[in-house]
Design a protein around this motif. Sequence first.
Motif, short mmCIF file in Angstrom:
data_model
loop_
_atom_site.label_atom_id
_atom_site.label_comp_id
_atom_site.label_asym_id
_atom_site.label_seq_id
_atom_site.Cartn_x
_atom_site.Cartn_y
_atom_site.Cartn_z
N ASP A 151 -4.26 5.36 0.30
CA ASP A 151 -3.97 6.03 1.57
C ASP A 151 -4.40 5.18 2.76
OD1 ASP A 151 -3.11 8.66 2.82
OD2 ASP A 151 -5.08 8.38 3.73
N LEU B 1 -1.93 2.32 3.24
CA LEU B 1 -0.65 2.79 3.81
C LEU B 1 -0.80 3.13 5.28
CD1 LEU B 1 0.67 4.91 0.81
CD2 LEU B 1 1.45 2.64 1.53
N LYS C 132 6.05 4.74 4.89
CA LYS C 132 5.20 4.78 3.69
C LYS C 132 6.07 4.95 2.45
CE LYS C 132 0.93 6.41 5.90
NZ LYS C 132 1.02 6.87 7.30
N VAL D 106 5.94 2.42 -0.81
CA VAL D 106 5.50 2.92 -2.12
C VAL D 106 6.66 2.99 -3.11
CG1 VAL D 106 4.68 5.00 -3.30
CG2 VAL D 106 3.51 4.17 -1.26
#
Lengths: 137, 137, 137
Positions: free
Chosen positions: A64, A67, A92, A96
């Motif tokens: 987290d 990102l 994001k 990912v």
Amino acid sequence: MKFLTEYLWFNTRQKREYLNITPELQRILKKSGIQEGIMLVAAMHITAGIYINDDESGIIEDIDEMLERLAPSGRDYRHHWTGEDHGDAHLKNILVGHQVIVPITDGKLDFGPWQQVYYAEFDGQRRKRVVVKVMGE
Amino acid sequence: MKFLTEYLWFNTRQKREYLNITPELQRILKKSGIQEGIMLVAAMHITAGIYINDDESGIIEDIDEMLERLAPSGRDYRHHWTGEDHGDAHLKNILVGHQVIVPITDGKLDFGPWQQVYYAEFDGQRRKRVVVKVMGE
Amino acid sequence: MKFLTEYLWFNTRQKREYLNITPELQRILKKSGIQEGIMLVAAMHITAGIYINDDESGIIEDIDEMLERLAPSGRDYRHHWTGEDHGDAHLKNILVGHQVIVPITDGKLDFGPWQQVYYAEFDGQRRKRVVVKVMGE
């Protein structure tokens, strides 16, 4: 050739949340009866991701943090001119990825020792969906 | 429908190393006898990646430099509170992705002119595994 | 089991360009007659990507801005010692990914409300190719 398609629904409490969905996937595989094949797991929204990594709270926070560093929230993204406020969630998702394909061997998800499938919510507090399609024999 | 599943083992000398595994994949495809279908290639560890790019030493160094810039080693990651020391390897895995699906057409891996499949080791010097599953006719 | 393989060609005006290829994919699916299965969409060049996100010009600019920030053009990459000048395009390919797998359900690409498939060109102004393989029943 057998196919089974199911949809998982999520409505997270937080804006960003990381959920281990491996038990749900195992339930779907069992229901399909498929012994050899693949399972496709894909977020159906463009502000969420699917990834495989460790079920460990520290690494989830590290992911987290990375990102947020690479695609920060709170910026004045061009996408916000449409009235939206979650441009970072789209970015994001790009970093990912929104899907994984899991091999099925001998009726099992063919994972290494630490692999767990995560649903990564980047714009939660609303109902969102993941499609799971199993195909094989 | 035919299936063939094989596992490739790696134990790299360096912590980070990038290995062209395309010849191994071609051998597995030949063994399968499959003419039409797909080949799934997935790292079974969460500190390694699979990607498709150029077999050129400069670009490999550029990829490594970028990954070190975006997910640096040597940081004090939260994951390290578990006693581990390779938080960066998990993050590099997230950025690169852990799998590719290669189309098979006319009994060949259906690649463009420069595409090669790489195993990207981010936490080497130990035995690690990749699953390769071919399915088709 | 049915298979259909098609190749899409692109020759963009700009060095970097983002093209919504969803209508082409829908045409290919219809031609295949497949009702249940998957569609693999993969860039055949290592300086282009495939991703799924929104058909909205602001978010496309935001994606481009992020990729320029994380993998800038104009740097003196090691890859350039070969005479090439598009090292950044290889790195953007790594970050975005070069392929997606779309589930096919009831004869349709099984998308969420905003999902569109994009071809992301990072080194255009030349002829480049994407492979689309549909498999299912």
